[in-house]
Design a protein around this motif. Structure first.
Motif, PDB file in Angstrom:
ATOM      1  N   GLN A  48       0.829  -1.204   0.000  1.00 49.84           N
ATOM      2  CA  GLN A  48       0.000   0.000   0.000  1.00 49.84           C
ATOM      3  C   GLN A  48       0.864   1.256   0.000  1.00 49.84           C
ATOM      4  OE1 GLN A  48      -3.504   0.630  -0.103  1.00 49.84           O
ATOM      5  NE2 GLN A  48      -3.342  -1.434  -0.955  1.00 49.84           N
ATOM      6  N   ALA A  75      -2.522  10.869   7.184  1.00 50.79           N
ATOM      7  CA  ALA A  75      -2.395  10.497   8.596  1.00 50.79           C
ATOM      8  C   ALA A  75      -2.491   8.992   8.799  1.00 50.79           C
ATOM      9  CB  ALA A  75      -3.475  11.207   9.416  1.00 50.79           C
ATOM     10  N   ASP A  76      -3.211   8.289   7.916  1.00 49.36           N
ATOM     11  CA  ASP A  76      -3.358   6.834   8.039  1.00 49.36           C
ATOM     12  C   ASP A  76      -2.310   6.068   7.253  1.00 49.36           C
ATOM     13  OD1 ASP A  76      -5.652   7.271   9.587  1.00 49.36           O
ATOM     14  OD2 ASP A  76      -6.952   7.320   7.803  1.00 49.36           O
ATOM     15  N   ARG A  77      -1.484   6.792   6.492  1.00 49.94           N
ATOM     16  CA  ARG A  77      -0.537   6.103   5.615  1.00 49.94           C
ATOM     17  C   ARG A  77       0.899   6.580   5.791  1.00 49.94           C
ATOM     18  NH1 ARG A  77      -3.728   3.734   1.506  1.00 49.94           N
ATOM     19  NH2 ARG A  77      -5.869   4.547   1.425  1.00 49.94           N
ATOM     20  N   TYR A  78       1.168   7.349   6.856  1.00 49.08           N
ATOM     21  CA  TYR A  78       2.508   7.928   6.981  1.00 49.08           C
ATOM     22  C   TYR A  78       3.569   6.874   7.230  1.00 49.08           C
ATOM     23  CZ  TYR A  78       2.209   7.375  12.072  1.00 49.08           C
ATOM     24  OH  TYR A  78       2.099   6.859  13.329  1.00 49.08           O
ATOM     25  N   GLU A  79       3.184   5.704   7.780  1.00 49.29           N
ATOM     26  CA  GLU A  79       4.181   4.677   8.037  1.00 49.29           C
ATOM     27  C   GLU A  79       4.689   4.050   6.736  1.00 49.29           C
ATOM     28  OE1 GLU A  79       2.556   1.872  10.737  1.00 49.29           O
ATOM     29  OE2 GLU A  79       2.608   3.235  12.470  1.00 49.29           O
ATOM     30  N   SER A  80       3.817   3.934   5.740  1.00 48.21           N
ATOM     31  CA  SER A  80       4.220   3.340   4.476  1.00 48.21           C
ATOM     32  C   SER A  80       4.729   4.374   3.479  1.00 48.21           C
ATOM     33  CB  SER A  80       3.047   2.570   3.851  1.00 48.21           C
ATOM     34  OG  SER A  80       1.950   3.445   3.621  1.00 48.21           O
ATOM     35  N   THR A  89      -5.320  14.605   5.892  1.00 52.03           N
ATOM     36  CA  THR A  89      -6.196  13.616   6.520  1.00 52.03           C
ATOM     37  C   THR A  89      -5.908  12.227   5.973  1.00 52.03           C
ATOM     38  OG1 THR A  89      -7.914  15.292   6.780  1.00 52.03           O
ATOM     39  CG2 THR A  89      -8.592  13.004   6.963  1.00 52.03           C
ATOM     40  N   ASP A  90      -5.799  12.116   4.636  1.00 57.33           N
ATOM     41  CA  ASP A  90      -5.480  10.817   4.040  1.00 57.33           C
ATOM     42  C   ASP A  90      -4.081  10.347   4.441  1.00 57.33           C
ATOM     43  OD1 ASP A  90      -7.930  10.938   2.809  1.00 57.33           O
ATOM     44  OD2 ASP A  90      -7.134  11.744   0.925  1.00 57.33           O
TER      45      ASP A  90
END
Length: 332
Positions: free
Chosen positions: A88, A292-297, A289-290
């Motif tokens: 992802q 915030a849920d994907r910063y690790e990847s 906002t989007d």
């Protein structure tokens, strides 16, 4: 008879360079207040840099659609082949950066980040500038009335300012956005969202500029030129528009410039909370906002819109500080 001639020649040689440089001119040229302010402003390199960035941002926002058409940019075009479904995350290094996608793509749908940043610029600036105009209009009218007339008018306006400052703005924005999602006053979709944001941010931010204008007006109404107008029979509206307002333009302009970045941050915060601009319309706060849920990847997905907000806010702040120093006659 030779001594006075020698003295005169010696004194001429001792004149300052500025006097000698202008000695051959036919007349001395005066400078207007605008020219003096522009000279002060040009000396501030940081303010000049901020002004250049602001002009570029405004042009990018105003010409966002032609720019996208010329360079074949589509902020909502899906490029699933550029995203690794297992991780992802965009394929390749640095968030999928390439010649076709200079800032990379988003990890969810492979949309071009450069196109979405350009598309989101006009939304953020439109909301910020529109809300600032609403705040300035209300704040100037009520602030001038309270400062000039005083008495019960000042008491009513001051209590009104205190009430608005104590109002839970964030909760009101969330509840209002949720209650008018189906339509209001014939507006639906994106125009409705933008109108609600402009109203909420602008209508509840006017007390800040209202207090500044009130204080400036209370100081100006005791000046000699105002007393002279009163002695000649001038009434309140004439004094306000002909004597006070020209002297209030500088602080109003400076505060409006400093209020725009605050409104940009507030719009981004509301979009981050999900009550601002709704997808698929691109906005800087929505992109955060989007991310915030994907910063690790994909950390770059958060970095790009955050950097756009940071540069915009910094540029407006530098421009506002420079205007304040240039328009303040007491500054050196």
């Amino acid at each position: 008879m030779t001594a006075p001639i020698e003295t005169t020649a010696a004194s001429a040689e001792a004149q300052p360079e500025a006097v000698l440089a202008g000695a051959g001119r036919s007349q001395i040229e005066g400078r207007s207040l605008g020219q003096i302010a522009w000279t002060r402003f040009k000396r501030d390199k940081a303010a000049m840099a901020g002004g250049v960035v602001v002009v570029c941002l405004v042009l990018m926002a105003a010409l966002s659609k032609p720019i996208q058409a010329i360079f074949d940019l589509d902020p909502n075009k899906l490029n699933q082949d550029l995203v690794d479904p297992a991780l992802q995350a965009p394929k390749g290094a640095w968030g999928g950066m390439s010649w076709d996608h200079p800032l990379g793509v988003d990890p969810g749908f492979g949309r071009d980040l450069l196109a979405r940043v350009i598309e989101g610029s006009w939304v953020s600036l439109l909301v910020a500038v529109g809300a600032t105009l609403v705040s300035v209009l209300i704040g100037v009218i009520l602030g001038v009335m309270a400062g000039y007339y005083g008495g019960w008018v000042d008491s009513v306006v001051s209590r009104l300012m205190d009430t608005f400052l104590a109002f839970p703005l964030l909760l009101f924005a969330i509840s209002l956005s949720a209650s008018v999602q189906d339509g209001f006053w014939g507006l639906t979709g994106l125009p409705l969202r933008i109108a609600v944001l402009i109203f909420v941010i602008g209508f509840f931010a006017w007390p800040y500029i209202g207090r500044i204008v009130r204080a400036q007006t209370m100081s100006l109404r005791e000046r000699e030129f105002v007393e002279a107008s009163r002695s000649l029979g001038a009434r309140g509206p004439f004094i306000i528009f002909r004597e006070l307002m020209p002297n209030l333009v500088a602080p109003i302009l400076v505060y409006a410039t400093l209020l725009i970045p605050t409104n940009i941050l507030f719009e981004a915060a509301l979009s981050f909370l999900g009550v601002g601009i709704a997808p698929p319309q691109a906005s800087w706060g929505g992109m955060l906002t989007d991310a915030a849920d994907r910063y690790e990847s994909d950390l770059q997905y958060m970095f790009v819109p955050g950097l756009a907000i940071f540069i915009t806010v910094l540029a407006f702040n530098l421009l506002g500080d420079g205007l304040r120093d240039a328009l303040d006659p007491r500054s050196k």
